[in-house]
Write an enzyme that holds these catalytic residues in place. Sequence first.
Site, PDB file in Angstrom:
ATOM      1  N   ARG A  13       0.789  -1.279   0.137  1.00 49.76           N
ATOM      2  CA  ARG A  13       0.098   0.186  -0.048  1.00 49.76           C
ATOM      3  C   ARG A  13       0.876   1.255  -0.072  1.00 49.76           C
ATOM      4  NH1 ARG A  13      -3.930  -0.599   4.767  1.00 49.76           N
ATOM      5  NH2 ARG A  13      -2.523  -2.794   5.290  1.00 49.76           N
ATOM      6  N   SER A 401      33.088  47.206  -4.251  1.00 49.69           N
ATOM      7  CA  SER A 401      31.980  46.327  -5.108  1.00 49.69           C
ATOM      8  C   SER A 401      32.248  46.102  -6.289  1.00 49.69           C
ATOM      9  CB  SER A 401      30.586  47.192  -5.133  1.00 49.69           C
ATOM     10  OG  SER A 401      30.468  47.619  -3.814  1.00 49.69           O
TER      11      SER A 401
END
Length: 453
Positions: A13, A401
């Site tokens: 099942r 950055s």
Amino acid sequence: MQIVILAAGQGKRMRSALPKVLQPLADRPLLGHVLRTAAALEPSRTCVVYGHGGDAVRAAFPDLPVDWALQAEQLGTGHAVMQALPALTRDEPVLILYGDVPLLRADTLRTLVDAAGADKLAILTVTLDDPTGYGRIVRDGAGRIVRIVEQKDASESERALREINTGIMVVPGDRLAGWLDQLSNNNAQREYYLTDVVAAAVRDGVPVVSTQPARVSETLGVNDKAQLAELERIHQRENAERLLADGVTLRDPARIDVRGELVCGRDVEIDIGCIFEGRVELGDGVKVGAHSVLRNVTVAAGTVIAPFCHFDDAVVGAGCQLGPYARLRPGANLAEDVHIGNFVEVKNSDIAAHSKANHLAYVGDATVGSRVNIGAGTICCNYDGANKFRTVIEDDVFIGSDTQLVAPVTVGRGATLGAGTTLTQDAPPDALTISRVRQITLTGWKRPVKQKK
Ligand code: UD1
Ligand code: MG
């Protein structure tokens, strides 16, 4: 005491290629939960009866000090226990467990084993409002157990009995083989029922006793995915209750999943939707923001994790600020007071105290010193498609950055890298290094215009 675990059932099942007892509950196979509880009882020996998917089942538990007994055909629970007999001694009681009943507590089983002593048969029973499907406990007028009758063999009045057999029992070792020998499959399911040993015990004058678990949910078995999901929720609820009892603040005990071991210090706070896998340790005062996933991570005291973080195999120092949306991959090792902000990924890197990478960066295969500031968009170019190289950033460096650090490369102590730098050679200490095309302005320049048709 010795233990037999019945794990030969197929579990049709489940509708899964994975054998039923290998289906995971909280990331551990069902059978793994049972084996762990069994080990806590310190039996002299443990035998697992396996059948369906046998090789996969055995392979999932290599190097365990257990015997494996094959039940090639599933002819019933009694037949299953027969397969274990060669691995057992007659000198000690036998505790029978099911491989698909994962939530049983060691304390519940100790009570059952104690009740059995050396020479009694003991059954773990519960009383249910709806006993449909289970074997019923039949008692005489004096309340003594006389037998177990299976649902399919029960009369109407027997079906009305609400005390059921959980399947867990302790049988005296010197009686087991003889009683199994007497079993027949002359019943509704044409199976050799283990439960028929109860009537045999009564016949032989062996006392039959019963005990009950602390909670009925301990005895629930798993046959399909719906029951598996239900047991997962029960298990997680219990994890949450344990954490609450230990003083952890859970914003919602229904919305936390612990799939492994979570160890918390004092005054830890965990927001909703968090998942903890493997072994996770959270120090005093750690806060974990909503929907974070932490796997094999140690976080020291006072660190605050904002929502939506994903950490895997990482070590985090005290007083760090992480996220939202931070990712720590294996080998990320942060010292104290490190800030890792949104969309920053750290892999196989050591970052020393007070350093920050607050926005949109990749720090991979790097050694970062103290008080370093890594600007937005900084990338460690650590991989040439075949080999990985290290980036070394010394103390007090400031990286502008949108910088690419093409490894192997070293940025010297106190150096500054100008924004947009592509660093291909070492940057000397205490100086500004910048690689940028010099800015020009073309005054007479005209923007192209579209041709009118
Ligand atoms: C069994 C009990 C029933 C009890 C119920 C509790 C018997 C005859 N009945 O019924 O009284 O109320 O459990 O859930 O024992 N297994 C094997 N080999 C087999 C058959 C079963 O290893 O040949 C294993 C299964 O994988 C499972 C356990 O034994 O882990 C129980 O088997 P299951 O078929 O679920 O027994 P039930 O009919 O539910
Ligand atoms: Mg069953």
